[in-house]
Write a protein that holds these residues in place. Sequence first.
Motif, PDB file in Angstrom:
ATOM      1  N   ILE A  59      22.038  12.416   4.575  1.00  0.00           N
ATOM      2  CA  ILE A  59      21.014  12.155   3.611  1.00  0.00           C
ATOM      3  C   ILE A  59      20.077  13.750   3.459  1.00  0.00           C
ATOM      4  O   ILE A  59      19.466  14.040   2.587  1.00  0.00           O
ATOM      5  CB  ILE A  59      19.878  11.347   3.881  1.00  0.00           C
ATOM      6  CG1 ILE A  59      19.073  11.357   5.324  1.00  0.00           C
ATOM      7  CG2 ILE A  59      20.314   9.847   3.690  1.00  0.00           C
ATOM      8  CD1 ILE A  59      18.058  10.164   5.574  1.00  0.00           C
ATOM      9  N   SER A  60      20.365  14.512   4.429  1.00  0.00           N
ATOM     10  CA  SER A  60      19.616  15.822   4.565  1.00  0.00           C
ATOM     11  C   SER A  60      20.667  16.906   4.208  1.00  0.00           C
ATOM     12  O   SER A  60      19.978  17.910   3.922  1.00  0.00           O
ATOM     13  CB  SER A  60      19.277  16.143   6.190  1.00  0.00           C
ATOM     14  OG  SER A  60      20.424  16.304   6.829  1.00  0.00           O
ATOM     15  N   TYR A  61      21.877  16.576   3.670  1.00  0.00           N
ATOM     16  CA  TYR A  61      22.672  17.561   3.120  1.00  0.00           C
ATOM     17  C   TYR A  61      22.364  18.287   2.102  1.00  0.00           C
ATOM     18  O   TYR A  61      22.376  19.558   1.849  1.00  0.00           O
ATOM     19  CB  TYR A  61      24.249  16.842   2.812  1.00  0.00           C
ATOM     20  CG  TYR A  61      25.152  17.873   2.255  1.00  0.00           C
ATOM     21  CD1 TYR A  61      25.925  18.327   3.189  1.00  0.00           C
ATOM     22  CD2 TYR A  61      25.224  17.948   0.807  1.00  0.00           C
ATOM     23  CE1 TYR A  61      26.710  19.442   2.564  1.00  0.00           C
ATOM     24  CE2 TYR A  61      26.133  19.053   0.495  1.00  0.00           C
ATOM     25  CZ  TYR A  61      26.969  19.660   1.308  1.00  0.00           C
ATOM     26  OH  TYR A  61      27.816  20.443   0.738  1.00  0.00           O
ATOM     27  N   PRO A  62      21.543  17.684   1.138  1.00  0.00           N
ATOM     28  CA  PRO A  62      21.133  18.216  -0.287  1.00  0.00           C
ATOM     29  C   PRO A  62      20.106  19.203   0.059  1.00  0.00           C
ATOM     30  O   PRO A  62      19.996  20.365  -0.607  1.00  0.00           O
ATOM     31  CB  PRO A  62      20.524  17.556  -1.209  1.00  0.00           C
ATOM     32  CG  PRO A  62      21.403  15.971  -0.872  1.00  0.00           C
ATOM     33  CD  PRO A  62      21.641  16.202   0.733  1.00  0.00           C
ATOM     34  N   PHE A  63      19.213  19.043   1.202  1.00  0.00           N
ATOM     35  CA  PHE A  63      18.228  20.187   1.494  1.00  0.00           C
ATOM     36  C   PHE A  63      18.860  21.199   2.385  1.00  0.00           C
ATOM     37  O   PHE A  63      18.255  22.240   2.154  1.00  0.00           O
ATOM     38  CB  PHE A  63      17.060  19.249   2.416  1.00  0.00           C
ATOM     39  CG  PHE A  63      16.272  18.124   1.702  1.00  0.00           C
ATOM     40  CD1 PHE A  63      15.584  18.207   0.581  1.00  0.00           C
ATOM     41  CD2 PHE A  63      17.040  16.728   1.795  1.00  0.00           C
ATOM     42  CE1 PHE A  63      15.193  17.252   0.043  1.00  0.00           C
ATOM     43  CE2 PHE A  63      16.535  15.565   1.197  1.00  0.00           C
ATOM     44  CZ  PHE A  63      15.376  15.803   0.136  1.00  0.00           C
ATOM     45  N   LYS A  64      19.534  21.079   2.961  1.00  0.00           N
ATOM     46  CA  LYS A  64      20.358  21.988   4.027  1.00  0.00           C
ATOM     47  C   LYS A  64      21.440  22.830   3.006  1.00  0.00           C
ATOM     48  O   LYS A  64      21.555  24.152   3.349  1.00  0.00           O
ATOM     49  CB  LYS A  64      21.064  21.471   4.991  1.00  0.00           C
ATOM     50  CG  LYS A  64      20.283  21.006   6.225  1.00  0.00           C
ATOM     51  CD  LYS A  64      21.084  20.342   7.324  1.00  0.00           C
ATOM     52  CE  LYS A  64      20.297  19.862   8.447  1.00  0.00           C
ATOM     53  NZ  LYS A  64      21.057  19.227   9.434  1.00  0.00           N
ATOM     54  N   HIS A  65      21.823  22.387   1.781  1.00  0.00           N
ATOM     55  CA  HIS A  65      22.956  23.125   0.977  1.00  0.00           C
ATOM     56  C   HIS A  65      22.474  23.135  -0.393  1.00  0.00           C
ATOM     57  O   HIS A  65      23.170  22.093  -1.084  1.00  0.00           O
ATOM     58  CB  HIS A  65      24.226  22.550   1.118  1.00  0.00           C
ATOM     59  CG  HIS A  65      24.422  22.419   2.594  1.00  0.00           C
ATOM     60  ND1 HIS A  65      24.946  23.797   3.335  1.00  0.00           N
ATOM     61  CD2 HIS A  65      24.976  21.552   3.586  1.00  0.00           C
ATOM     62  CE1 HIS A  65      25.272  23.415   4.655  1.00  0.00           C
ATOM     63  NE2 HIS A  65      25.371  22.217   4.686  1.00  0.00           N
TER      64      HIS A  65
END
Length: 358
Positions: free
Chosen positions: A81-87
Amino acid sequence: MTVLNTAPFQRDRYIYATCFMVIVLHFVAHQILGTPFLSSFYILFTFKAFAMTCLLGFVVYFFVLLYRREKSPLSQYAKFISYPFKHPSEALNIALMLTAISLILSVYTSVKDAISFINPFYLDPLLISLEEKIHFGYQPWQLTHALFNSSLATGVINLFYNLWFFFCWIFIIYFCVATRNAQLRQQALISFIGCWMLIGGVLAILFSSVGPCFYGNAYDQSPLFDPLMTLLNAQHNELLEQDMYIAVWALKTQDLLWSSHIANASTFGEGISAMPSMHVSMATLMALSLSALNKKLGVLGWLYLVMIQIGSVHLGWHYALDGYVSIPLTIAIWYAVKKLVPSPNAIREKQPRMRPYA
């Protein structure tokens, strides 16, 4: 300050270029012919549907982790779920890709709505004559109703026919976010655009036709398909009387589409066109894509194509020829795009991928 990585946009430049070309050509046609132009509600609908899909996906993925018995499911879930914020560059690219796809669907609907204006419906009598010659003197709907002759069978066929919209949406979302196989992703999405524009746009205008369910409305109240529509209505009423959870929903949709057509209203999915069948075309494209991903899933895809071909005739939407033409055309577009898209070595991934697709 985070600097966006341009790799995702470079990777998908061929998809964006195809969308841009389609929209420019559509704008030129709009200026010359005065046909309808893009509608913004497709973009709003796409992102609302995407938000709901994401929420559902988050829930499903958590249970998938539990099913896999991951050692630290919460940690894996947090990464997901944190992928969009990290990338953010990949997340922005997905948003832009969905916007581009929604514009293509808007172009298609605008073109479909203008078919009778550009080229008034004319081909149905020829299609009907050819159908009888090909099917030994019978209309194809007579054959499908002889084979699937119960109200329940018709209701089930209608259910699977309606699921086409859901499967198409999953197809779009999957190939928008799954970047592991860049070449297949490009092939699938560019073929998707090509099918809608060439088969559902250019050829639909050239082969302007309404299909069995609208034949009486378009051709001086001809009673030719009254037996089919009477049968479908009787089966629908029987299912309602039996308090079944399924019905012949196609009848209401057909009424709404014709009302929208004669009122020249701008609504979601508006427009009438029979030849070639986009339902069959998209089912073919999904079968091809599934076969490229997984042979077992591909078998299911081809079986679903058979169901859609039968359903398109059984429910009065199409002539059998509409599907017979769509299948080889879609396959031709699929392989033509495969030759045109860059090789895997030319499409380099410089951005980390989401774990489910890595």
